[in-house]
Design a protein around this motif. Structure first.
Motif, PDB file in Angstrom:
ATOM      1  N   ARG B   5       0.883  -1.176   0.000  1.00 35.98           N
ATOM      2  CA  ARG B   5       0.000   0.000   0.000  1.00 35.98           C
ATOM      3  C   ARG B   5       0.921   1.226   0.000  1.00 35.98           C
ATOM      4  NH1 ARG B   5      -3.730   2.424   3.967  1.00 35.98           N
ATOM      5  NH2 ARG B   5      -2.638   1.344   5.618  1.00 35.98           N
ATOM      6  N   TYR B   6       1.281   1.629  -1.211  1.00 39.91           N
ATOM      7  CA  TYR B   6       2.267   2.707  -1.316  1.00 39.91           C
ATOM      8  C   TYR B   6       1.682   4.052  -0.896  1.00 39.91           C
ATOM      9  CZ  TYR B   6       5.623  -0.315  -3.593  1.00 39.91           C
ATOM     10  OH  TYR B   6       6.519  -1.317  -3.852  1.00 39.91           O
ATOM     11  N   ALA B   7       2.515   4.830  -0.226  1.00 43.07           N
ATOM     12  CA  ALA B   7       2.091   6.154   0.233  1.00 43.07           C
ATOM     13  C   ALA B   7       3.303   7.066   0.295  1.00 43.07           C
ATOM     14  CB  ALA B   7       1.449   6.047   1.609  1.00 43.07           C
ATOM     15  N   MET B   8       3.026   8.352   0.412  1.00 42.21           N
ATOM     16  CA  MET B   8       4.118   9.318   0.554  1.00 42.21           C
ATOM     17  C   MET B   8       3.830  10.209   1.759  1.00 42.21           C
ATOM     18  SD  MET B   8       5.579  12.081  -2.183  1.00 42.21           S
ATOM     19  CE  MET B   8       6.105  10.833  -3.354  1.00 42.21           C
ATOM     20  N   VAL B   9       4.859  10.498   2.497  1.00 44.56           N
ATOM     21  CA  VAL B   9       4.747  11.440   3.606  1.00 44.56           C
ATOM     22  C   VAL B   9       5.608  12.643   3.260  1.00 44.56           C
ATOM     23  CG1 VAL B   9       5.309  11.855   6.027  1.00 44.56           C
ATOM     24  CG2 VAL B   9       4.257   9.691   5.347  1.00 44.56           C
ATOM     25  N   ILE B  10       5.041  13.836   3.386  1.00 40.10           N
ATOM     26  CA  ILE B  10       5.812  15.051   3.121  1.00 40.10           C
ATOM     27  C   ILE B  10       5.990  15.791   4.446  1.00 40.10           C
ATOM     28  CG2 ILE B  10       5.897  17.226   1.833  1.00 40.10           C
ATOM     29  CD1 ILE B  10       4.260  15.885  -0.365  1.00 40.10           C
ATOM     30  N   ASP B  11       7.229  15.924   4.829  1.00 38.59           N
ATOM     31  CA  ASP B  11       7.555  16.583   6.095  1.00 38.59           C
ATOM     32  C   ASP B  11       7.691  18.086   5.808  1.00 38.59           C
ATOM     33  OD1 ASP B  11       8.662  17.592   8.392  1.00 38.59           O
ATOM     34  OD2 ASP B  11      10.001  15.876   8.719  1.00 38.59           O
ATOM     35  N   CYS B  60      -0.707  13.979  -7.135  1.00 35.16           N
ATOM     36  CA  CYS B  60      -1.860  13.095  -7.020  1.00 35.16           C
ATOM     37  C   CYS B  60      -1.769  12.404  -5.659  1.00 35.16           C
ATOM     38  CB  CYS B  60      -1.872  12.060  -8.135  1.00 35.16           C
ATOM     39  SG  CYS B  60      -3.065  10.740  -7.843  1.00 35.16           S
ATOM     40  N   ASN B  61      -2.867  12.371  -4.943  1.00 31.94           N
ATOM     41  CA  ASN B  61      -2.855  11.804  -3.587  1.00 31.94           C
ATOM     42  C   ASN B  61      -3.021  10.286  -3.585  1.00 31.94           C
ATOM     43  OD1 ASN B  61      -2.813  14.137  -1.586  1.00 31.94           O
ATOM     44  ND2 ASN B  61      -4.319  14.804  -3.097  1.00 31.94           N
ATOM     45  N   HIS B  62      -3.159   9.693  -4.743  1.00 30.32           N
ATOM     46  CA  HIS B  62      -3.349   8.240  -4.859  1.00 30.32           C
ATOM     47  C   HIS B  62      -4.375   7.774  -3.820  1.00 30.32           C
ATOM     48  CE1 HIS B  62      -0.283   7.726  -7.957  1.00 30.32           C
ATOM     49  NE2 HIS B  62       0.241   8.787  -7.367  1.00 30.32           N
ATOM     50  N   CYS B  63      -5.512   8.487  -3.854  1.00 32.55           N
ATOM     51  CA  CYS B  63      -6.562   8.290  -2.841  1.00 32.55           C
ATOM     52  C   CYS B  63      -7.037   6.836  -2.789  1.00 32.55           C
ATOM     53  CB  CYS B  63      -7.757   9.168  -3.171  1.00 32.55           C
ATOM     54  SG  CYS B  63      -7.321  10.887  -3.469  1.00 32.55           S
ATOM     55  N   GLU B  64      -7.333   6.413  -1.565  1.00 30.37           N
ATOM     56  CA  GLU B  64      -7.909   5.078  -1.358  1.00 30.37           C
ATOM     57  C   GLU B  64      -9.309   5.027  -1.995  1.00 30.37           C
ATOM     58  OE1 GLU B  64      -6.316   2.754   1.058  1.00 30.37           O
ATOM     59  OE2 GLU B  64      -7.643   1.397  -0.056  1.00 30.37           O
ATOM     60  N   PHE B 168       3.200   8.218  -9.186  1.00 28.59           N
ATOM     61  CA  PHE B 168       4.139   7.821  -8.118  1.00 28.59           C
ATOM     62  C   PHE B 168       5.380   7.187  -8.770  1.00 28.59           C
ATOM     63  CE2 PHE B 168       1.686   7.037  -3.801  1.00 28.59           C
ATOM     64  CZ  PHE B 168       1.954   8.339  -3.417  1.00 28.59           C
ATOM     65  N   CYS B 169       5.693   7.582  -9.992  1.00 25.18           N
ATOM     66  CA  CYS B 169       6.814   7.001 -10.757  1.00 25.18           C
ATOM     67  C   CYS B 169       6.752   5.471 -10.693  1.00 25.18           C
ATOM     68  CB  CYS B 169       8.157   7.506 -10.235  1.00 25.18           C
ATOM     69  SG  CYS B 169       8.543   9.184 -10.755  1.00 25.18           S
ATOM     70  N   ASP B 170       5.611   4.927 -11.068  1.00 19.91           N
ATOM     71  CA  ASP B 170       5.427   3.468 -10.982  1.00 19.91           C
ATOM     72  C   ASP B 170       6.501   2.705 -11.748  1.00 19.91           C
ATOM     73  OD1 ASP B 170       4.217   4.589 -13.321  1.00 19.91           O
ATOM     74  OD2 ASP B 170       3.245   2.652 -13.683  1.00 19.91           O
ATOM     75  N   HIS B 171       7.054   3.314 -12.822  1.00 20.97           N
ATOM     76  CA  HIS B 171       8.099   2.633 -13.602  1.00 20.97           C
ATOM     77  C   HIS B 171       9.381   2.500 -12.787  1.00 20.97           C
ATOM     78  CE1 HIS B 171       8.699   6.925 -14.119  1.00 20.97           C
ATOM     79  NE2 HIS B 171       9.887   6.731 -14.663  1.00 20.97           N
ATOM     80  N   LYS B 172       9.636   3.456 -11.903  1.00 21.89           N
ATOM     81  CA  LYS B 172      10.832   3.385 -11.056  1.00 21.89           C
ATOM     82  C   LYS B 172      10.581   2.444  -9.878  1.00 21.89           C
ATOM     83  CE  LYS B 172      13.607   6.818 -10.728  1.00 21.89           C
ATOM     84  NZ  LYS B 172      14.203   7.864  -9.965  1.00 21.89           N
ATOM     85  N   VAL B 173       9.378   2.572  -9.308  1.00 20.91           N
ATOM     86  CA  VAL B 173       9.042   1.729  -8.154  1.00 20.91           C
ATOM     87  C   VAL B 173       9.096   0.247  -8.566  1.00 20.91           C
ATOM     88  CG1 VAL B 173       7.229   1.172  -6.471  1.00 20.91           C
ATOM     89  CG2 VAL B 173       7.670   3.558  -7.090  1.00 20.91           C
ATOM     90  N   ALA B 174       8.667  -0.014  -9.816  1.00 19.51           N
ATOM     91  CA  ALA B 174       8.650  -1.404 -10.293  1.00 19.51           C
ATOM     92  C   ALA B 174      10.046  -2.023 -10.297  1.00 19.51           C
ATOM     93  CB  ALA B 174       8.055  -1.453 -11.705  1.00 19.51           C
ATOM     94  N   GLU B 178      12.902   4.776  -5.952  1.00 19.84           N
ATOM     95  CA  GLU B 178      11.914   5.678  -5.379  1.00 19.84           C
ATOM     96  C   GLU B 178      11.445   6.679  -6.434  1.00 19.84           C
ATOM     97  OE1 GLU B 178      14.015   7.168  -1.855  1.00 19.84           O
ATOM     98  OE2 GLU B 178      12.556   5.979  -0.712  1.00 19.84           O
ATOM     99  N   PRO B 179      10.286   7.318  -6.250  1.00 18.81           N
ATOM    100  CA  PRO B 179       9.847   8.338  -7.217  1.00 18.81           C
ATOM    101  C   PRO B 179      10.882   9.451  -7.357  1.00 18.81           C
ATOM    102  CG  PRO B 179       8.046   7.766  -5.739  1.00 18.81           C
ATOM    103  CD  PRO B 179       9.273   7.074  -5.213  1.00 18.81           C
ATOM    104  N   ALA B 180      10.899  10.066  -8.540  1.00 24.29           N
ATOM    105  CA  ALA B 180      11.923  11.072  -8.839  1.00 24.29           C
ATOM    106  C   ALA B 180      11.870  12.242  -7.861  1.00 24.29           C
ATOM    107  CB  ALA B 180      11.737  11.572 -10.272  1.00 24.29           C
ATOM    108  N   CYS B 181      10.675  12.634  -7.439  1.00 25.37           N
ATOM    109  CA  CYS B 181      10.573  13.788  -6.533  1.00 25.37           C
ATOM    110  C   CYS B 181      11.214  13.472  -5.178  1.00 25.37           C
ATOM    111  CB  CYS B 181       9.110  14.192  -6.343  1.00 25.37           C
ATOM    112  SG  CYS B 181       8.050  12.863  -5.755  1.00 25.37           S
ATOM    113  N   VAL B 182      11.133  12.201  -4.782  1.00 29.50           N
ATOM    114  CA  VAL B 182      11.712  11.784  -3.499  1.00 29.50           C
ATOM    115  C   VAL B 182      13.239  11.843  -3.595  1.00 29.50           C
ATOM    116  CG1 VAL B 182      11.892   9.881  -1.838  1.00 29.50           C
ATOM    117  CG2 VAL B 182       9.719  10.331  -3.004  1.00 29.50           C
ATOM    118  N   THR B 183      13.761  11.293  -4.702  1.00 29.22           N
ATOM    119  CA  THR B 183      15.215  11.261  -4.883  1.00 29.22           C
ATOM    120  C   THR B 183      15.778  12.679  -4.997  1.00 29.22           C
ATOM    121  OG1 THR B 183      14.670   9.399  -6.306  1.00 29.22           O
ATOM    122  CG2 THR B 183      16.980   9.997  -6.189  1.00 29.22           C
TER     123      THR B 183
END
Ligand code: SF4
Ligand code: SF4
Lengths: 319, 233
Positions: B5-11, B60-64, B168-174, B178-183
């Motif tokens: 269940r992928y998610a992102m936290v932004i501090d 995108c919040n990748h909402c449940e 969520f950069c699914d091609h990278k996660v696969a 990590e997504p490009a914005c995270v890196t």
């Protein structure tokens, strides 16, 4: 200094006038079909030409609306994907199925009314296609309201009165369009089903339907306003934005000319239906035309005004 | 094994508001200049010298409970097994219902063929600079910064008439990245991972800090969470 918020979003309308046209014409078609069915089933012989006119309007109008919607699609060549993929949570997916069935049934019904002597299987009789078409017509009318009402990100749309407005609009505009076209046609074509001067006398119940429908629309619009005016902050802001942009248009063309004036004209004409007297065809036509203008304006203000951007203060709410 | 269940936290306290995430996203996903898969809200309050500034990165919040998915009539917008909200451009009819349904304004519609600036023969300064078209031709790609890796799971450049949004950069996660914005984030303000794994960075951060989401009242149950506050300890 007040709070300043910046967020760059894609500009422009998402659903434009073509969607307004689709919803308006869809409503007209559905109302016309129900009117045609009732006249065909219950009215005297002299009203059958009117039933035929209304029956023809139904599939033509809904198809024209669907054509506008198709024109609006960004990737038209992919439209078959709606049939290849089952999406039961999508109102639009259901709408495509229901409207497809309705157009087919209403076209068959119109054909049977126009050409009753053509031999076709019994299952394609006017009775069968008409009775089957009625629930689909009601479903299409509700669908048009629901399509917007389920979009909860748009407070102007996500309200009960929106669905009621849609149902009332199809009743009023469908009957008005049928009568208007009939009045216009009658000045060019002679319908030989009885003395035409007695024709309007029997239309008193129809006049009542139009007056009551327009009055209910006024009440529903008021309920819509109350719902938003005293609703959540986003709802209030959305109402404010819509009224600032389209308030005058809605008040003048939607309510004043589009509902109040036809009601007044209808009430003034009521005593002329019967007792050997008939109201002027021009006046009936004018009242119907005004109702159509009103119906279109209400749809326009709701669809276009409902898309004014959500205030950034709402979009930036973290909790 | 439990489903991911992928998610992102932004501090927000770590975020410095540099927008490196936005630029990295554009380069990674070949996003047209005028679209913002990775975006931000800027808020300025008060009168000098008593002013406050807030910067909220958005995507995108990748909402449940994603209204873009429930309303899509072709299932082009769909929930993947791993919780990501993804888009199949081959099924999309461009009805834009998803755009209307999403309360966050994170879906973009290709009204025209994208990257028009790289098909333009007009030089920015005639006689002094290349035109966009010349730059693209010399780069041998639809646009100079074209990343072919993006095309592994989504069209490298999305065609005219369909929508597009953050994946969520699914091609990278696969492939375990990590997504490009995270890196790209120089402040490590973005944490990405599997919420079903209690050891994952986002799960740990959410256990320590009170999570917040955008427009919670919409009931979309976003999978992008915000912790702490911009500019406050
Ligand atoms: S943020 Fe918008 S596009 Fe993303 S999943 Fe939620 S509703 Fe869909
Ligand atoms: S634009 Fe495409 S993804 Fe969005 S709702 Fe329509 S078909 Fe689905």
């Amino acid at each position: 200094m007040e709070t300043e918020l910046i967020l760059t979003l894609q500009r422009g309308l998402i659903w434009d006038e073509r969607v307004v046209g689709d919803l308006f014409l869809g409503g007209v078609g559905v109302g016309a079909f129900l009117f045609a069915f009732l006249l065909w089933r219950f009215a005297e012989e002299r009203y059958q030409p009117l039933a035929k006119v209304a029956a023809v309007i139904a599939p033509v109008s809904v198809s024209a609306g669907l054509g506008l919607l198709f024109w609006k699609l960004g990737n038209k060549l992919n439209v078959h994907q709606m049939m290849l993929n089952v999406s039961p949570t999508s109102v639009m997916w259901w709408g495509a199925l229901i409207q497809g069935a309705f157009v087919t049934l209403s076209a068959l019904f119109a054909f049977r009314l126009l050409f009753p002597h053509v031999r076709l299987p019994k299952v394609l009789s006017a009775s069968v296609t008409g009775v089957l078409g009625v629930p689909f017509a009601v479903a299409v009318g509700i669908y048009h309201g629901l399509l917007l009402a389920v979009l909860t990100s748009h407070p102007l749309w996500a309200s009960g009165p929106m669905i009621v407005t849609s149902v009332l609009l199809f009743t009023v505009t469908g009957v008005a369009a049928s009568l208007l076209l009939y009045v216009v046609l009658r000045s060019f074509v002679r319908f030989d089903t009885g003395p035409s001067d007695t024709f309007a006398q029997g239309l008193k119940p129809v006049a009542w339907v139009l007056i009551a429908g327009a009055a209910l629309l006024l009440i529903t619009l008021f309920a819509w306003w109350v719902d938003l005016r005293f609703g959540s902050i986003p709802a209030r802001l959305a109402l404010q934005a819509m009224l600032a942009e389209y308030g005058i248009m809605l008040a003048v063309f939607g309510i004043g000319f589009g509902l109040v004036l036809p009601i007044v004209l209808g009430v003034l004409m009521l005593p002329r239906f019967g007792d050997g007297r008939t109201p002027s065809a021009a006046l009936v036509g004018l009242a119907c035309l005004l109702l159509l203008i009103g119906g279109f304006t209400i749809r326009y203000a709701a669809v276009i005004g409902g898309q004014l951007p959500t205030p950034l203060s709402v979009m930036a709410t973290l909790s | 094994m439990a489903k991911k269940r992928y998610a992102m936290v932004i501090d927000l306290h770590r975020c410095v508001g540099c927008a490196a995430c936005d630029i990295a996203c554009k380069a990674e996903n070949n996003v047209p200049v005028e679209f913002h898969w990775s975006n931000h809200i800027v808020e300025t309050r008060g009168t000098f010298p008593n002013t406050t500034f807030r910067y909220i990165p958005t995507l995108c919040n990748h909402c449940e409970n994603a209204p873009c998915v429930t309303n899509c009539p072709t299932t082009a917008m769909y929930k993947a097994e791993n919780g990501m909200t993804l888009h199949d451009a081959n099924k999309c009819i461009g009805c834009r219902l998803c755009q209307l349904a999403c309360p966050y304004g994170v879906i973009f519609f290709n009204k025209e063929t994208p990257h028009a600036n790289y098909r333009d023969s007009q030089a920015a300064i005639p006689g002094a600079t290349f035109s966009g078209r010349e730059v693209a031709e010399r780069a041998g790609a639809p646009l100079p910064y074209y990343n072919p890796a993006r095309a592994a799971t989504y069209p490298g450049v999305r065609p005219r008439g369909v929508v597009e949004k953050c994946t969520f950069c699914d091609h990278k996660v696969a492939v375990g990245e990590e997504p490009a914005c995270v890196t790209a984030c120089p402040a490590d303000a973005r944490l990405f991972g599997d919420l079903n794994d209690p050891e994952s960075k986002p799960a740990q951060a959410l256990a320590r800090h009170r999570p917040r989401v955008l427009q919670r009242d919409k009931g979309t149950q976003p999978h992008v969470f915000y912790i702490r506050e911009y500019g406050k300890a």
